[in-house]
Write a protein that holds these residues in place. Structure first.
Motif, PDB file in Angstrom:
ATOM      1  N   ALA A   1     -10.002   4.974  11.726  1.00 39.39           N
ATOM      2  CA  ALA A   1      -9.918   4.621  12.922  1.00 39.39           C
ATOM      3  C   ALA A   1      -8.324   4.289  13.640  1.00 39.39           C
ATOM      4  CB  ALA A   1     -10.975   3.362  13.374  1.00 39.39           C
ATOM      5  N   GLU A   2      -7.757   4.605  12.293  1.00 41.95           N
ATOM      6  CA  GLU A   2      -6.640   3.956  12.375  1.00 41.95           C
ATOM      7  C   GLU A   2      -5.340   4.595  12.512  1.00 41.95           C
ATOM      8  OE1 GLU A   2      -7.066   0.945   8.448  1.00 41.95           O
ATOM      9  OE2 GLU A   2      -7.438   2.172   7.920  1.00 41.95           O
ATOM     10  N   LEU A   3      -5.911   5.970  12.724  1.00 43.86           N
ATOM     11  CA  LEU A   3      -5.002   6.979  13.668  1.00 43.86           C
ATOM     12  C   LEU A   3      -5.794   7.866  14.508  1.00 43.86           C
ATOM     13  CD1 LEU A   3      -4.037   8.736   9.912  1.00 43.86           C
ATOM     14  CD2 LEU A   3      -3.000   7.584  11.663  1.00 43.86           C
ATOM     15  N   PRO A   4      -4.714   8.123  15.271  1.00 34.37           N
ATOM     16  CA  PRO A   4      -5.982   9.410  16.514  1.00 34.37           C
ATOM     17  C   PRO A   4      -5.587  10.763  16.258  1.00 34.37           C
ATOM     18  CG  PRO A   4      -3.464   9.140  16.777  1.00 34.37           C
ATOM     19  CD  PRO A   4      -3.691   8.334  15.282  1.00 34.37           C
ATOM     20  N   SER A   5      -6.999  10.917  16.977  1.00 30.94           N
ATOM     21  CA  SER A   5      -7.656  12.399  16.802  1.00 30.94           C
ATOM     22  C   SER A   5      -8.262  12.786  15.315  1.00 30.94           C
ATOM     23  CB  SER A   5      -6.272  12.884  17.455  1.00 30.94           C
ATOM     24  OG  SER A   5      -6.313  12.434  18.851  1.00 30.94           O
ATOM     25  N   VAL A   6      -8.841  11.944  14.511  1.00 34.34           N
ATOM     26  CA  VAL A   6      -9.258  12.245  13.574  1.00 34.34           C
ATOM     27  C   VAL A   6     -10.246  12.731  14.045  1.00 34.34           C
ATOM     28  CG1 VAL A   6     -10.640  11.470  11.601  1.00 34.34           C
ATOM     29  CG2 VAL A   6      -8.245  10.440  12.430  1.00 34.34           C
TER      30      VAL A   6
ATOM     31  N   MET B   1     -17.090   4.544   0.258  1.00 32.81           N
ATOM     32  CA  MET B   1     -16.395   3.804   0.577  1.00 32.81           C
ATOM     33  C   MET B   1     -15.438   4.137   1.584  1.00 32.81           C
ATOM     34  SD  MET B   1     -17.462   1.186  -1.399  1.00 32.81           S
ATOM     35  CE  MET B   1     -16.117  -0.310  -0.738  1.00 32.81           C
ATOM     36  N   LYS B   2     -15.459   3.377   2.824  1.00 37.44           N
ATOM     37  CA  LYS B   2     -14.777   3.589   4.541  1.00 37.44           C
ATOM     38  C   LYS B   2     -13.184   3.697   4.000  1.00 37.44           C
ATOM     39  CE  LYS B   2     -14.467   1.523   8.744  1.00 37.44           C
ATOM     40  NZ  LYS B   2     -14.448   0.313   9.535  1.00 37.44           N
ATOM     41  N   PRO B   3     -12.855   4.690   4.011  1.00 40.40           N
ATOM     42  CA  PRO B   3     -11.309   4.704   3.639  1.00 40.40           C
ATOM     43  C   PRO B   3     -10.328   3.942   4.752  1.00 40.40           C
ATOM     44  CG  PRO B   3     -11.827   6.933   5.127  1.00 40.40           C
ATOM     45  CD  PRO B   3     -13.169   5.927   4.511  1.00 40.40           C
ATOM     46  N   TYR B   4      -9.336   3.407   4.169  1.00 42.82           N
ATOM     47  CA  TYR B   4      -8.663   2.945   5.725  1.00 42.82           C
ATOM     48  C   TYR B   4      -7.054   3.552   4.594  1.00 42.82           C
ATOM     49  CZ  TYR B   4      -8.640  -1.324   1.753  1.00 42.82           C
ATOM     50  OH  TYR B   4      -8.492  -1.944   0.580  1.00 42.82           O
ATOM     51  N   LEU B   5      -5.893   3.107   5.539  1.00 45.10           N
ATOM     52  CA  LEU B   5      -4.438   2.962   5.990  1.00 45.10           C
ATOM     53  C   LEU B   5      -3.538   1.783   5.982  1.00 45.10           C
ATOM     54  CD1 LEU B   5      -3.685   6.156   7.814  1.00 45.10           C
ATOM     55  CD2 LEU B   5      -3.066   5.683   5.482  1.00 45.10           C
TER      56      LEU B   5
END
Length: 484
Positions: A309-314, A359-363
């Protein structure tokens, strides 16, 4: 007369109440949405006069604001330009925001509710509003290796820390220079936008997370996971693996890429079939398991859900809804309508590496106020137990065999055991196939999982293969993280 006046008064009161209700609704519930719109000129003018916070990797800014001698007061700059552009995005007066600049806008400009106390202090002390900093999870060495490795090719790289979900690298090529869009010279910005949006190679697209591709033979990891999890197969179970596999409902067989049976046998084990990436073997397994088992296993790795969710339009990776038997066989080898992002295939490798737990990926690592007080810190979060630790261990051994003895040899690292899987995904007849490689290392204590996609390279069609094109790039990224 009096009744007419009363009706008019009632109507006026109703209109005033409606106006007050709408104003309250807009301010209480839609303020952030409206303020965040790229076409809100009043807010845009105001925000461009704010000292926007930096986007950091460690303590190094990859996006920052510097004082400017014009009406905007500050100029957004990107020291590393195209290297981090797919993640940072851009901040443009003319064309709004993208990437982290968009999704973390309120934190970067200091308007986020988490920074309300800081804003109150600024008002009391008559200080101008200042934005907070956003620290990313990216590993600078891995990102540089990924971008350099892609070079002039069209493709993408994603690397993940298996135990946490931290994204260590996310690079795509061709990329673009965000500085061109952040300029305060509207003529130059318009020219840059026209050039970028008309470019047939779509440099503004983040191929790592926003584009879907047939994953080809890297999807055989999902099929193998489903087979081992069913309890009906072990790594040494022999499966039907001829040069050509007749399929029901059609006269067109499923064939192996080299036109031969699997490793010299019509009944190869699952391990041997993965080593040589045999289509007929895994097509046979897919037919035996059925589409529901494959779909359920894919979902456990993250297919069908938006992962970042940290990037748009994934983009959401997908397994076909109701394939017939020939389509199921094709789907089992990552063809037909199976589609995945490089991010998704990195998640598959990371899940296997992490004893079956995805695991949930995150930036975003953390957000801090201008005076360096942490207002939010991302904690690792489990998404699914895709396979049991036992099955993950079996898959790991099979992937190590691929790198040691099979199609993944170019991914070998001296002194480090690498687990990997190659893929060469067929597309339209008039365009070359996609080359894939996904892997993790060290196999016995994974620190990094990586997926590499090569969409286009300036070489002959017959020379395109995951081992030749994608594996060396994955190797360099893994080496950067492991300090080799």
């Amino acid at each position: 007369m009096n009744s007419a006046i009363r009706r008019l008064a009632v109507a006026a009161i109703i209109l005033m109440l409606a106006l007050m209700a709408n104003s309250t609704y807009l301010q209480a519930f839609r303020a952030n949405e409206i303020n965040g719109r790229n076409d809100n000129n009043r807010v845009r003018d105001s925000q461009f006069s704010v000292n926007r916070g930096p986007i950091l990797i460690g303590s190094t800014p990859v996006a920052q604001s510097k004082p400017s001698n014009d009406r905007f007061k500050y100029q957004r700059t990107y020291p590393s330009g195209p290297v981090y552009a797919p993640v940072t995005g851009f901040y443009s007066y003319r064309f709004g925001r993208a990437g982290i600049e968009l999704t973390m806008n309120s934190e970067l400009n200091g308007s986020d509710p988490s920074m309300a106390f800081r804003r109150i202090i600024d008002v009391i002390s008559n200080r101008p509003q200042q934005g907070g900093s956003v620290t990313l999870t990216l590993n600078a060495a891995a990102q540089q290796a990924a971008y350099k490795g892609l070079g002039s090719k069209t493709g993408a790289v994603v690397a993940i820390e298996p135990k946490t979900g931290k994204i260590l690298a996310m690079a795509t090529t061709p990329s673009y220079d965000p500085n061109r869009l952040a300029s305060h010279d509207s003529t130059k910005v318009d020219a840059a936008w026209k050039s970028l949006t008309e470019d047939k190679d779509r440099p503004l697209s983040n191929r790592a997370a926003q584009e879907l591709y047939p994953p080809g033979s890297t999807f055989k990891l999902v099929t193998a996971a489903a087979a081992l999890s069913s309890g009906k197969y072990t790594p040494e179970t022999k499966v039907n693996s001829p040069a050509e596999l007749p399929l029901p409902q059609t006269t067109v067989p499923l064939v192996n890429e080299d036109g031969k049976n699997c490793g010299g046998s019509n009944n190869a084990t699952l391990t041997i079939a993965l080593r040589y990436s045999c289509n007929t073997a895994y097509g046979s397994v897919g037919l035996a398991l059925g589409p529901d088992a494959l779909r359920e296993q894919a979902a456990k790795f993250g297919f069908g859900a938006r992962p970042l969710a940290e990037l748009p339009s994934v983009a959401t990776s997908q397994f076909p809804g109701d394939p017939n038997e020939p389509q199921t066989a094709q789907s089992a080898i990552g063809q037909f309508d199976v589609r995945a992002t490089p991010l998704q295939m990195a998640m598959v490798a990371a899940g296997i590496a992490n004893k079956g737990e995805v695991m949930k990926p995150y930036l975003v690592q953390n957000v801090r106020t201008p005076d360096l007080k942490t207002v939010s810190e991302t904690k690792p979060e489990s998404l699914h137990q895709a396979v049991t630790p036992q099955v993950a261990s079996q898959l790991t051994a099979m992937m190590v065999d691929v790198v040691n003895n099979g199609t993944g040899k170019p991914g070998q690292i001296s002194g480090v055991q690498v687990a990997g899987k190659t893929g060469t995904a067929q597309t339209a007849k008039d365009r070359p196939p996609f080359a894939w490689f996904t892997a993790f290392a060290p196999a016995d204590d994974p620190k990094i999982a990586v997926a590499v996609l090569i969409e286009k390279a300036d070489i002959a069609r017959d020379d395109i293969a995951g081992g030749k094109l994608a594996a060396p790039i994955a190797k360099s990224v893994m080496e950067a993280v492991l300090g080799q």
